[in-house]
Motif scaffolding. Structure first.
Motif, mmCIF file in Angstrom:
data_model
loop_
_atom_site.group_PDB
_atom_site.id
_atom_site.type_symbol
_atom_site.label_atom_id
_atom_site.label_comp_id
_atom_site.label_asym_id
_atom_site.label_seq_id
_atom_site.Cartn_x
_atom_site.Cartn_y
_atom_site.Cartn_z
ATOM 1 N N SER A 69 2.302 -72.332 71.266
ATOM 2 C CA SER A 69 1.470 -72.176 70.773
ATOM 3 C C SER A 69 1.258 -72.180 72.760
ATOM 4 O O SER A 69 0.335 -71.459 72.830
ATOM 5 N N GLU B 250 6.056 -62.691 64.020
ATOM 6 C CA GLU B 250 6.295 -64.338 64.151
ATOM 7 C C GLU B 250 7.135 -64.797 62.890
ATOM 8 O O GLU B 250 6.796 -64.278 61.528
ATOM 9 N N ARG C 167 -8.058 -75.091 72.964
ATOM 10 C CA ARG C 167 -7.303 -74.233 73.943
ATOM 11 C C ARG C 167 -8.224 -74.483 75.570
ATOM 12 O O ARG C 167 -8.422 -75.668 75.371
ATOM 13 N N GLU D 93 -0.240 -69.585 75.272
ATOM 14 C CA GLU D 93 -1.632 -69.360 76.335
ATOM 15 C C GLU D 93 -1.576 -69.747 78.278
ATOM 16 O O GLU D 93 -2.289 -69.077 78.240
ATOM 17 N N VAL E 180 1.632 -70.768 65.324
ATOM 18 C CA VAL E 180 1.893 -69.981 67.093
ATOM 19 C C VAL E 180 1.269 -68.540 66.558
ATOM 20 O O VAL E 180 0.847 -67.801 67.498
ATOM 21 N N MET F 43 -2.935 -69.030 67.349
ATOM 22 C CA MET F 43 -2.759 -68.934 68.711
ATOM 23 C C MET F 43 -2.474 -67.476 69.347
ATOM 24 O O MET F 43 -3.652 -67.269 70.277
#
Length: 218
Positions: A42, A66, A14, A46, A74, A77
């Motif tokens: 993903s 999801e 990240r 962010e 995904v 995250m």
């Protein structure tokens, strides 16, 4: 990258330096692999969204579902960004998703759970409609087009934002499957393509599209 107990572990860093660890099976169906579109989506989440921040009248965490989660990267995250997430896929992928949730539990500021959902079947247990539905590389199998569309229509409410990310493939019947899916999708949803320059600066590709969808009727 490493091999842990029969799982090949992919790492995704990240922006804050923390690392998601996602196991994928060394052999198996398409749902066992971390696909490029899942990484692109993903990193877009962010870069572009803050699931932990209340917006307008919202006083609770953002709810995310999801579809076709596979490894769950995904949704995991999204949960690390503060959302309350349901990962959904077939029964045979539940153990993999649960393992990946456990491996990343210390990074989650929201919640994350794995549930069975087969496209085209009853979705009553997943209602009310979530704030977001996420999909990565779900458009690849001709027989799944109508069941996937039915599930999207059944799950989405008028306020649900849907992010659909997929790699455009030019071999075999892939272009026809994509064209047919989008054609049918536009009967019930408004579509807009998110410009490439709004994707994560590093994790982007001309071949990978992100669509934002909203239900218009049905």
């Amino acid at each position: 990258m490493s091999d842990t107990g029969g799982l090949f572990v992919r790492e995704l860093e990240r922006g804050d330096g923390k690392v998601l660890r996602i196991g994928q099976l060394t052999s198996g169906d398409v749902g066992c692999v971390v696909w490029d579109a899942a990484i692109v989506l993903s990193k877009y989440l962010e870069a572009a969204l803050d699931f932990g921040a209340p917006e307008g009248h919202r006083t609770k965490r953002v709810s995310v579902l999801e579809l076709g989660s596979g490894t769950g990267i995904v949704g995991i995250m999204a949960a690390s960004l503060g959302a309350d997430v349901s990962l959904t896929d077939l029964d045979e992928l539940q153990d993999l998703m649960k393992q990946n949730i456990a491996w990343n539990q210390d990074l989650l500021t929201g919640t994350c759970r794995a549930k069975v959902l087969k496209w085209g079947e009853d979705v009553a247990g997943y209602l009310p409609p979530p704030d977001y539905i996420l999909m990565a590389d779900c458009i690849y199998y001709e027989e799944s087009v109508h069941p996937l569309l039915k599930t999207l229509k059944d799950l989405a409410g008028p306020e649900t934002s849907i992010l659909c990310c997929y790699e455009q493939r030019t071999t075999g019947r892939n272009p026809e499957i994509e064209r047919r899916f989008l054609e049918l999708l536009e009967r019930d949803f408004a579509l807009e393509q998110i410009p490439l320059e709004e994707h994560d600066a590093e994790y982007r590709s001309e071949d990978i599209r992100i669509l934002r969808l909203h239900k218009t009727h049905g």
